[in-house]
Write an enzyme that holds these catalytic residues in place. Structure first.
Site, mmCIF file in Angstrom:
data_model
loop_
_atom_site.group_PDB
_atom_site.id
_atom_site.type_symbol
_atom_site.label_atom_id
_atom_site.label_comp_id
_atom_site.label_asym_id
_atom_site.label_seq_id
_atom_site.Cartn_x
_atom_site.Cartn_y
_atom_site.Cartn_z
ATOM 1 N N GLU A 41 -17.735 -47.648 35.130
ATOM 2 C CA GLU A 41 -17.874 -48.027 36.537
ATOM 3 C C GLU A 41 -18.509 -46.832 37.243
ATOM 4 O O GLU A 41 -17.998 -45.715 37.124
ATOM 5 C CB GLU A 41 -16.480 -48.314 37.120
ATOM 6 N N ARG B 119 -6.231 -43.939 25.245
ATOM 7 C CA ARG B 119 -7.129 -43.071 25.987
ATOM 8 C C ARG B 119 -6.783 -41.619 25.707
ATOM 9 O O ARG B 119 -5.679 -41.290 25.294
ATOM 10 C CB ARG B 119 -7.110 -43.386 27.478
ATOM 11 N N LYS C 187 -10.863 -40.314 37.206
ATOM 12 C CA LYS C 187 -11.926 -40.094 38.174
ATOM 13 C C LYS C 187 -11.376 -39.977 39.589
ATOM 14 O O LYS C 187 -11.871 -39.187 40.382
ATOM 15 C CB LYS C 187 -12.927 -41.246 38.109
HETATM 16 P P1 ATP Z 1 -10.678 -43.337 35.098
HETATM 17 O O1 ATP Z 1 -9.242 -43.781 35.004
HETATM 18 O O2 ATP Z 1 -10.882 -41.919 34.717
HETATM 19 O O3 ATP Z 1 -11.327 -43.707 36.362
HETATM 20 P P2 ATP Z 1 -11.772 -45.658 33.928
HETATM 21 O O4 ATP Z 1 -11.206 -46.259 32.699
HETATM 22 O O5 ATP Z 1 -11.498 -46.321 35.218
HETATM 23 O O6 ATP Z 1 -11.395 -44.143 33.941
HETATM 24 P P3 ATP Z 1 -14.424 -46.543 33.489
HETATM 25 O O7 ATP Z 1 -15.670 -46.095 34.129
HETATM 26 O O8 ATP Z 1 -13.930 -47.886 33.826
HETATM 27 O O9 ATP Z 1 -13.330 -45.473 33.824
HETATM 28 O O10 ATP Z 1 -14.481 -46.316 31.923
HETATM 29 C C1 ATP Z 1 -15.550 -46.615 31.084
HETATM 30 C C2 ATP Z 1 -15.032 -46.676 29.684
HETATM 31 O O11 ATP Z 1 -14.451 -45.435 29.302
HETATM 32 C C3 ATP Z 1 -13.932 -47.716 29.544
HETATM 33 O O12 ATP Z 1 -14.175 -48.462 28.384
HETATM 34 C C4 ATP Z 1 -12.675 -46.915 29.443
HETATM 35 O O13 ATP Z 1 -11.733 -47.571 28.683
HETATM 36 C C5 ATP Z 1 -13.166 -45.609 28.789
HETATM 37 N N1 ATP Z 1 -12.309 -44.486 29.166
HETATM 38 C C6 ATP Z 1 -12.000 -44.070 30.404
HETATM 39 N N2 ATP Z 1 -11.140 -43.036 30.379
HETATM 40 C C7 ATP Z 1 -10.882 -42.786 29.067
HETATM 41 C C8 ATP Z 1 -10.070 -41.840 28.370
HETATM 42 N N3 ATP Z 1 -9.336 -40.939 29.028
HETATM 43 N N4 ATP Z 1 -10.068 -41.882 27.027
HETATM 44 C C9 ATP Z 1 -10.816 -42.777 26.365
HETATM 45 N N5 ATP Z 1 -11.601 -43.685 26.954
HETATM 46 C C10 ATP Z 1 -11.634 -43.715 28.293
HETATM 47 MG MG MG Z 2 -11.974 -47.956 36.211
#
Ligand code: ATP
Ligand code: MG
Length: 567
Positions: A36, A261, A271
């Site tokens: 995102e 994760r 983020k």
């Molecule tokens: P955040 O919680 O940091 O905002 P998010 O999951 O909302 O992370 P996205 O941009 O939606 O961020 O993530 C893109 C991809 O990266 C998704 O498939 C998500 O599952 C993966 N991802 C995000 N954070 C992690 C992590 N800490 N470890 C492994 N994969 C991750």
């Molecule tokens: Mg997200």
């Protein structure tokens, strides 16, 4: 298409191998990385990138980059650009497969009307507050919305008018008609569309309704022909909904697979929290070298190879855990040990005068650039009567086993002579040592008659008249305590922001008066060195210029992780 299944290195490859056997996807492997664009990528995303692009590559498959840009209020072009730059820098390519969920907005809308026609979705007028009340709890079933049984015609009409902007933001939603008593809260008639007047960076003001993630994501995967839709564990409960959407629409169905994760000690990994640190000025930006962002790690001096190695070593598991940041540091040390040229730099300079060395003499000494890699050659370092050593390499009243410089004590200067401390000058007011006077053993240079003398300590040094002044930035962990990011972060909890209480005020130390050997004069931005005895350093990508060098310490030399492994 692979006919020879790979030895499964993780449980996802094992699933892929099963799919080869059953011919579930005709031997195809097609993954995607779906960020995102609401912030910069962090090392957790690197894990997901390595996994998705890695599995595709190992199975002769494909991996798409897809921006999940369904939430216009939080998204910016800056993030879209940085994410692409970071994925490329990590060494992966999506070729011509760059997609945006917003490319499918028309399709999403069309599919929603299809769900309404099938009696599987309805427009609901409950307020957000009422919706929560009707939803029930983990132990109590929810209640049906009074709008649940609207006719198909009424739903079609209302949904179209939602799209046409006839209703205020938040006044209605389109919901899936599933089961308000489901033990899985996600299945209690989840919202599919909401009304939101927000400018979208790609579709402008065309839409005032936007699809929810749980609705847009499976359809995007389906449209792109994804086979294995890999996401993090918190989406496990959403998998039935993922499947429900595709089943209800009777369209191609990828398989959602969840993995744990990445969490790292001494830092935050969400983020939202990282954005807070940026916006509230705790750090200088998303690329502050203390940040666990890809751009921060890059600026700090990390290499893509070290990050990929780290992602490989942590593996892929099905239960959440926290990885010791020492492992990440171990990976960059191993990488830089082999490729970073050595150099000498003095961070806290103390003047040393060699009284028996000719005042106008300068010798050119030869030093190897990397003892691990003779092919990296040698360089010349000047030696003269006045040198700098580290302040803490001299001690007026040394404790036992202080094998550095002290009155009457000898040390070896790396690549040069053995010197002996004869006297020192001290500021009687402050107690500060101002300069140290030594004599040198002329025969102790490499190859000289007394060069083999046993001396316990070897110091790094820089010739004072030749030294280049530079700023060096030393970093400590972002969080002082061992606090870890909460794995539940993704489910934006209301929990207090107390992670900032743990912010380490000593996480950045700037030393403005460091002295470097002259070979570093033309160090290019981003170039990395091992400063002897001090660690690995990288010329700052942004602030370092030829006239005023700035180095970041990537990591120190002491490997706590490797030590712990040896027990
Ligand atoms: P955040 O919680 O940091 O905002 P998010 O999951 O909302 O992370 P996205 O941009 O939606 O961020 O993530 C893109 C991809 O990266 C998704 O498939 C998500 O599952 C993966 N991802 C995000 N954070 C992690 C992590 N800490 N470890 C492994 N994969 C991750
Ligand atoms: Mg997200």
């Amino acid at each position: 298409m692979t006919t020879n299944p790979l030895q499964p290195t993780n449980f996802i490859q094992a699933i892929i191998n099963e799919d080869y056997k059953s011919n579930k996807y005709g031997g195809r492997v097609h993954t995607r990385f779906p960020p995102e664009p609401n912030g910069y990528l962090h090392i957790g995303h690197a894990k997901s990138i390595c996994l998705n692009f890695g599995l595709a590559a190992e199975n002769q498959g494909l991996c798409n980059l897809r921006f999940d840009d369904t939430n216009p209020a939080k998204e910016e072009v800056e993030y879209v650009d940085s994410i692409q730059a970071d994925v490329r820098w990590l060494g992966f390519s999506w070729d011509d497969r760059l997609f945006y969920a917003s490319d499918y907005f028309d399709q999403f809308y069309h599919y929603a009307t299809q769900l309404i026609r099938a009696g599987k979705a309805y427009v609901c007028d409950l307020t957000a507050q009422q919706m929560r009340e009707y939803r029930g709890t983990l132990t109590e079933p929810g209640k049906d919305s009074p709008y649940r049984n609207r006719s198909i015609e009424e739903n079609l009409d209302l949904f179209e008018r939602m799209k046409n902007g006839e209703f205020p933001d938040g006044s209605r939603v389109l919901r899936a008609k599933i089961d308000m008593a489901s033990p899985n809260m996600t299945m209690r008639d989840p919202a599919l569309y909401r009304i939101l007047r927000a400018h979208h960076q790609r579709t402008g003001d065309k839409w005032c309704i936007y699809p929810m993630y749980d609705y847009a994501h499976p359809i995007s995967d389906s449209i792109e022909g994804i086979t294995h839709s890999i996401c993090t564990l918190e989406f496990e409960d959403h998998r039935p909904l993922y499947d429900w959407v595709l089943e209800a629409l009777q369209i191609y169905r990828p398989q959602q697979i969840e993995f744990a994760r990445l969490n790292l000690t001494n830092t935050v990994m969400s983020k939202r929290k990282l954005r807070e640190l940026v916006e509230q000025g705790f750090v200088s930006g998303w690329d502050d070298p203390r940040m666990p962002t890809i751009s921060g790690l890059r600026r700090r001096g990390y290499t893509p190879e070290a990050i990929r190695d780290f992602c490989e070593r942590i593996g892929v598991a099905k239960s959440n855990s926290t990885v010791d940041v020492g492992l990440l540091e171990h990976c960059i040390r191993e990488d830089l040990n082999l490729r970073a040229p050595r150099a000498m730099a003095v961070l806290n300079p103390l003047k040393v005068i060699i009284d028996n060395y000719p005042a106008d003499q300068v010798e050119e000494l030869t030093a190897e650039n990397n003892p691990e890699k003779p092919e990296m050659g040698t360089r010349i370092i000047p030696f003269s009567r006045e040198l700098f050593i580290e302040k803490d390499d001299f001690c007026e009243n040394p404790p036992k086993k202080f094998f550095r410089l002290a009155p009457g004590q000898e040390v070896r200067l790396k690549h040069a002579y053995i010197i002996k401390c004869e006297s020192f000058v001290k500021d009687e007011q402050t107690g500060e040592i101002l300069e140290v006077h030594c004599t040198y053993d002329e025969g102790s240079k490499t190859g000289g008659p007394t060069s083999a003398r046993k001396i316990k300590g070897t110091l790094h040094w820089v010739s004072a008249p030749h030294a280049i002044q530079a700023e060096v930035r030393l970093y400590d962990y972002l969080l002082a305590t061992d606090s870890q990011s909460n794995p539940e972060d993704a489910i934006e909890t209301e929990e207090a922001n107390d992670f900032k209480d743990a912010f380490n005020p000593k996480s950045l130390e700037r030393l403005a008066n460091c002295m470097l050997e002259p070979s570093l004069q033309n160090a290019a931005c981003g170039s990395r060195y091992q400063f002897l005895r001090l660690g690995y350093f990288c010329a700052d990508l942004i602030d370092s210029t030829a006239g005023s060098l700035v180095f970041n310490r990537v990591v120190g030399l002491r490997d706590s992780w490797a030590k712990a492994q040896k027990g």
